[in-house]
Design a protein around this motif. Structure first.
Motif, PDB file in Angstrom:
ATOM      1  N   GLY A 156      20.820 -38.373  20.659  1.00 29.63           N
ATOM      2  CA  GLY A 156      20.747 -38.311  18.920  1.00 29.63           C
ATOM      3  C   GLY A 156      20.460 -36.856  18.529  1.00 29.63           C
ATOM      4  O   GLY A 156      20.457 -35.972  19.409  1.00 29.63           O
ATOM      5  N   CYS A 157      20.410 -36.937  17.185  1.00 27.28           N
ATOM      6  CA  CYS A 157      20.221 -35.459  16.543  1.00 27.28           C
ATOM      7  C   CYS A 157      19.492 -35.713  14.932  1.00 27.28           C
ATOM      8  O   CYS A 157      19.750 -36.767  14.561  1.00 27.28           O
ATOM      9  N   ASN A 158      18.402 -34.731  14.880  1.00 26.31           N
ATOM     10  CA  ASN A 158      17.786 -34.929  13.496  1.00 26.31           C
ATOM     11  C   ASN A 158      18.233 -33.943  12.437  1.00 26.31           C
ATOM     12  O   ASN A 158      17.533 -33.727  11.686  1.00 26.31           O
ATOM     13  N   ARG A 159      19.143 -33.080  12.897  1.00 29.08           N
ATOM     14  CA  ARG A 159      19.448 -32.061  12.162  1.00 29.08           C
ATOM     15  C   ARG A 159      20.317 -32.227  11.010  1.00 29.08           C
ATOM     16  O   ARG A 159      20.329 -31.240  10.131  1.00 29.08           O
ATOM     17  N   PHE A 160      21.226 -33.075  11.027  1.00 28.29           N
ATOM     18  CA  PHE A 160      22.231 -33.252   9.829  1.00 28.29           C
ATOM     19  C   PHE A 160      23.003 -32.134   9.311  1.00 28.29           C
ATOM     20  O   PHE A 160      22.742 -31.755   7.975  1.00 28.29           O
ATOM     21  N   CYS A 161      23.538 -31.500  10.247  1.00 27.46           N
ATOM     22  CA  CYS A 161      24.503 -30.392   9.538  1.00 27.46           C
ATOM     23  C   CYS A 161      25.595 -31.097   8.819  1.00 27.46           C
ATOM     24  O   CYS A 161      26.000 -32.177   8.949  1.00 27.46           O
ATOM     25  N   SER A 162      25.901 -30.446   7.650  1.00 25.05           N
ATOM     26  CA  SER A 162      26.504 -31.247   6.584  1.00 25.05           C
ATOM     27  C   SER A 162      27.890 -31.899   6.996  1.00 25.05           C
ATOM     28  O   SER A 162      28.505 -32.540   6.200  1.00 25.05           O
ATOM     29  N   TYR A 163      28.659 -31.245   8.073  1.00 26.71           N
ATOM     30  CA  TYR A 163      30.086 -31.472   8.342  1.00 26.71           C
ATOM     31  C   TYR A 163      29.724 -32.632   9.474  1.00 26.71           C
ATOM     32  O   TYR A 163      30.898 -33.085   9.984  1.00 26.71           O
ATOM     33  N   CYS A 164      28.697 -33.046  10.041  1.00 26.65           N
ATOM     34  CA  CYS A 164      28.737 -33.795  11.344  1.00 26.65           C
ATOM     35  C   CYS A 164      28.226 -35.091  11.130  1.00 26.65           C
ATOM     36  O   CYS A 164      27.321 -35.451  10.475  1.00 26.65           O
ATOM     37  N   ILE A 165      28.902 -36.061  11.823  1.00 30.34           N
ATOM     38  CA  ILE A 165      28.587 -37.361  11.938  1.00 30.34           C
ATOM     39  C   ILE A 165      27.616 -37.922  13.178  1.00 30.34           C
ATOM     40  O   ILE A 165      27.136 -38.966  13.003  1.00 30.34           O
ATOM     41  N   VAL A 166      27.298 -36.821  13.903  1.00 27.90           N
ATOM     42  CA  VAL A 166      26.627 -37.515  15.019  1.00 27.90           C
ATOM     43  C   VAL A 166      25.153 -37.867  14.614  1.00 27.90           C
ATOM     44  O   VAL A 166      24.829 -39.186  15.231  1.00 27.90           O
ATOM     45  N   PRO A 167      24.270 -37.647  13.849  1.00 29.99           N
ATOM     46  CA  PRO A 167      23.212 -38.131  13.454  1.00 29.99           C
ATOM     47  C   PRO A 167      23.286 -39.675  13.025  1.00 29.99           C
ATOM     48  O   PRO A 167      22.520 -40.679  13.267  1.00 29.99           O
ATOM     49  N   GLN A 168      24.528 -40.001  12.463  1.00 32.26           N
ATOM     50  CA  GLN A 168      24.793 -41.401  11.978  1.00 32.26           C
ATOM     51  C   GLN A 168      25.172 -42.396  13.257  1.00 32.26           C
ATOM     52  O   GLN A 168      24.793 -43.388  13.192  1.00 32.26           O
ATOM     53  N   GLY A 200      22.255 -32.964  25.990  1.00 30.81           N
ATOM     54  CA  GLY A 200      21.899 -33.445  25.008  1.00 30.81           C
ATOM     55  C   GLY A 200      22.412 -33.015  23.581  1.00 30.81           C
ATOM     56  O   GLY A 200      22.838 -31.481  23.541  1.00 30.81           O
ATOM     57  N   GLN A 201      22.631 -33.546  22.584  1.00 27.67           N
ATOM     58  CA  GLN A 201      23.059 -33.187  21.287  1.00 27.67           C
ATOM     59  C   GLN A 201      22.658 -31.902  21.015  1.00 27.67           C
ATOM     60  O   GLN A 201      22.953 -30.756  20.253  1.00 27.67           O
ATOM     61  N   ASN A 202      21.102 -31.752  21.108  1.00 32.20           N
ATOM     62  CA  ASN A 202      20.303 -30.605  20.889  1.00 32.20           C
ATOM     63  C   ASN A 202      19.260 -30.350  21.862  1.00 32.20           C
ATOM     64  O   ASN A 202      18.296 -30.629  21.903  1.00 32.20           O
ATOM     65  N   PRO A 243      22.777 -26.244  23.133  1.00 30.86           N
ATOM     66  CA  PRO A 243      21.433 -25.994  22.424  1.00 30.86           C
ATOM     67  C   PRO A 243      21.694 -25.636  21.056  1.00 30.86           C
ATOM     68  O   PRO A 243      22.865 -24.614  20.648  1.00 30.86           O
ATOM     69  N   TYR A 244      20.804 -25.955  20.197  1.00 28.81           N
ATOM     70  CA  TYR A 244      20.856 -25.384  18.852  1.00 28.81           C
ATOM     71  C   TYR A 244      20.019 -24.063  18.795  1.00 28.81           C
ATOM     72  O   TYR A 244      19.047 -23.733  19.430  1.00 28.81           O
ATOM     73  N   PRO A 245      20.738 -22.881  18.142  1.00 26.25           N
ATOM     74  CA  PRO A 245      20.087 -21.557  18.354  1.00 26.25           C
ATOM     75  C   PRO A 245      18.609 -21.551  18.002  1.00 26.25           C
ATOM     76  O   PRO A 245      17.999 -20.576  18.668  1.00 26.25           O
ATOM     77  N   ASN A 282      24.233 -26.521   6.340  1.00 32.21           N
ATOM     78  CA  ASN A 282      22.735 -26.970   6.578  1.00 32.21           C
ATOM     79  C   ASN A 282      22.382 -26.636   8.018  1.00 32.21           C
ATOM     80  O   ASN A 282      21.671 -27.105   8.836  1.00 32.21           O
ATOM     81  N   ARG A 283      22.756 -25.327   8.454  1.00 36.22           N
ATOM     82  CA  ARG A 283      22.349 -24.701   9.552  1.00 36.22           C
ATOM     83  C   ARG A 283      21.054 -23.872   9.297  1.00 36.22           C
ATOM     84  O   ARG A 283      21.239 -22.964   8.426  1.00 36.22           O
ATOM     85  N   GLN A 284      20.207 -24.165  10.146  1.00 34.93           N
ATOM     86  CA  GLN A 284      18.743 -23.366   9.719  1.00 34.93           C
ATOM     87  C   GLN A 284      18.469 -22.020  10.244  1.00 34.93           C
ATOM     88  O   GLN A 284      17.631 -21.926  11.142  1.00 34.93           O
TER      89      GLN A 284
END
Ligand code: SF4
Length: 445
Positions: A156-168, A200-202, A243-245, A282-284
Motif C-alpha cells: 500500500g501507499c499513503n502518499r496520494f500522488c495526484s496521478y496515481c491510483i495505487v493508494p485506492q 514495496g510501493q514505498n 523508494p520515494y526520494p 503532490n510530490r513532496q
C-alpha cells in the motif's frame, strides 16, 4: 486441481502471484504453465494505466470460449483491477467466477473451495493488514530464476500522488516486522537464493508506521533492515524498489554506502524536474532536494547507477517545465528510465485537471527524453570497457543461448561466453570488451 496464473503489471504483482501459488501448492493444487491444461485460471491484474486494464479485460473476455468447452473451469481476477472495478467486471462477464482484491489474497483458498461447491459468482474486496500473513509464502514459478527472489516488505501507499491510483487499489501503507522479513530471507537463502529484491510501493518507508513526513536524520528502519539482511551468509546481493526520494536521509544513504551486499543501483523516481509540476503531482520534494539526494548517494557509492520514472505531458506542463525535466536528466545521468506519456486515470485528482496536454506534444517530449536517455546510457556504458566486473550469472542469453548473461551490481546486463564450469547463481569476473547503450559484452577472466 491445476491452476494457471497470468500476471500483469509490476514486480509487486509478480510477488503476489508467487505468494498465492505457494499458498495453493501447500493446499495440494498444482501450478501449471498452460492455460489449456488448467482447471482454474487466475488473472492477476494491474490498474495503473487504463491500457493495462483493457488488456486484462480482453484476455478474460477471450476465456469465455474456453469456458463454453469446459463448463467446470473456474475463472477469477485478482489484484488492482479487481479491487478497482471488481463488481462491474462480475456484472459484465457472467463467465467470470470471482474477483478478489489486493487486501484479501490470503483468503483465495477459501474462495476456490466455496466456488467449487457452489457455483455462484463471488466478490471479495476491501480488507487490511491481515493480508500480511500471505506475504511470506514462496513458490518457484515456472519462468522464475531460482537464485533470485522478491520479498515484499511493505504494502500500500499513503502518499496520494495526484496521478496515481495505487493508494485506492492497494490501500494504506503497512509494513511487516523486521524479524519476519529477515527469517523469510534466511529461508530463501538456505534454499539457494543469492539475490533478493525488497519490494514495496514505498519501500524505504518500511517500519515508519505510514507516517508521510520524511523521517528525521538518524531514523530509518529500512536501513536497519538492510543491516540485518547484509549479515546473512551466502546471500550475495540485496536490491530494493521503489523508494520515494524523501526517505533518503543521511542514515539510509550512509548505510547503503557501507553495506557490501547492497547493490550500487538506485531507482529514484523523479516524475518531473519542474517544482511547479511536482507540486501539482503532490510530490513532496523539489528538484533541488532531489539533486541533493542523488549527489549524496553518488558520494556514498561513487559507481552508483540511477534509474527513474518520468511522466511527460502532465496537465499544465509547459515547455519550460519540460525543459526542467530534460535538464534534470542531463544532470543526474540516468542509466535507465521508464518514461510515461501522462494518461488520465479515472478516480485521481489529475484526471480532473482542465489543462491536459495534447497527445502530439506528449509524443514529442517522450521522444526527446528517450534520445537523451539512449545517449547517456551509451556514454556511460563506454566507461565500463576494459574494466573487470563482478557478475551474477543468470544463464543462457535470450538472443543467443550459446552465450550467457548476468548482471553487475550496478544493474548492467553483461553477455559473455561461459566456461564449462560456469553456473547460474554464481559470481564471476568478466572483463568488459565492448558496449552498447543497453548491454556490456566481455570475457570471463
Ligand atoms: S508514492 Fe508511488 S505508489 Fe504512492 S501514490 Fe505516489 S506514485 Fe503512487
Amino acid at each position: 486441481m491445476k491452476v494457471f496464473i497470468k500476471t500483469y503489471g509490476c514486480q509487486m504483482n509478480e510477488r503476489d502471484s508467487e505468494a498465492i501459488a505457494g499458498m495453493l501448492a501447500e493446499q495440494g493444487y498444482s501450478i501449471v504453465e498452460q492455460e489449456n491444461a488448467a482447471d482454474i485460471l487466475i488473472f492477476n491484474t494491474c490498474s495503473v494505466r487504463e491500457q493495462a486494464e483493457r488488456k486484462a479485460v480482453g484476455k478474460v473476455g477471450i476465456m469465455k470460449k474456453l469456458k463454453k468447452k469446459k463448463p467446470a473451469l473456474i475463472i477469477g481476477i485478482m489484484g488492482c483491477m479487481a479491487q478497482n472495478i471488481g463488481d462491474k467486471l462480475l456484472r459484465d462477464m457472467p463467465h467470470l467466477d470471482f474477483v478478489i482484491g489486493t487486501g484479501q489474497l490470503h483468503k483465495l483458498p477459501e474462495v476456490l473451495n466455496s466456488i467449487s461447491e457452489d457455483r455462484k459468482q463471488l466478490s471479495l474486496l476491501g480488507g487490511g493488514g491481515e493480508v500480511l500473513t500471505s506475504m511470506g509464502t514462496h513458490h518457484q514459478m515456472p519462468d522464475a530464476k531460482k537464485y533470485q527472489a522478491y520479498i515484499a516488505v511493505t504494502r500500500g501507499c499513503n502518499r496520494f500522488c495526484s496521478y496515481c491510483i495505487v493508494p485506492q487499489v492497494r490501500g494504506r501503507e503497512i509494513s511487516r516486522e523486521i524479524d519476519d522479513v529477515v527469517s523469510e530471507a534466511r529461508e530463501l537463502v538456505a534454499g539457494g537464493v543469492r539475490e533478493i529484491m525488497l519490494l514495496g510501493q514505498n519501500v524505504a518507508a518500511f517500519g515508519l508506521g505510514g507516517d508521510t513526513r520524511p523521517p528525521p536524520d538518524g531514523v530509518s528502519p529500512f536501513a536497519c533492515l538492510l543491516v540485518e539482511l547484509n549479515k546473512i551468509e551466502e546471500l550475495y546481493r540485496i536490491r530494493f524498489v521503489s523508494p520515494y526520494p524523501s526517505y533518503f536521509n543521511d542514515k539510509l544513504i550512509n548505510t547503503l554506502g557501507s553495506l557490501h551486499k547492497v547493490c550500487h543501483h538506485v531507482h529514484l523516481p523523479l516524475q518531473s524536474g519542474s517544482d511547479c509540476i511536482l507540486k501539482k503531482m503532490n510530490r513532496q520534494y523539489t528538484a533541488e532536494k532531489y539533486l541533493e539526494i542523488a549527489d549524496k548517494l553518488r558520494k556514498a557509492m561513487p559507481d552508483v547507477t540511477f534509474s527513474t520514472d518520468i511522466i511527460v505531458g502532465f496537465p499544465g506542463e509547459t515547455d519550460e517545465d519540460f525543459n526542467a525535466t530534460h535538464e534534470m536528466m542531463k544532470k543526474v545521468g540516468y542509466d535507465n528510465a521508464f518514461i510515461f506519456k501522462y494518461s488520465p486515470r479515472t478516480g485521481t485528482p489529475a484526471a480532473e485537471m482542465t489543462d491536459q496536454v495534447p497527445q502530439k506534444i506528449k509524443e514529442e517530449r517522450n521522444q526527446i527524453l528517450l534520445k537523451e536517455l539512449g545517449e547517456c546510457a551509451l556514454a556511460h556504458n563506454k566507461t565500463y570497457v576494459n574494466s573487470i566486473q563482478e557478475v551474477l550469472v543468470e544463464g543462457p542469453s535470450r538472443r543467443n543461448a550459446k552465450r550467457w548473461s548476468g548482471k553487475t551490481g550496478t544493474f548492467k546486463v553483461v553477455i559473455f561466453d561461459p566456461a564449462p564450469d560456469t553456473e547460474q547463481g554464481k559470481l564471476v569476473k568478466v572483463k568488459i570488451t565492448r558496449s552498447t547503450s543497453a548491454t556490456l559484452f566481455g570475457e570471463l577472466t
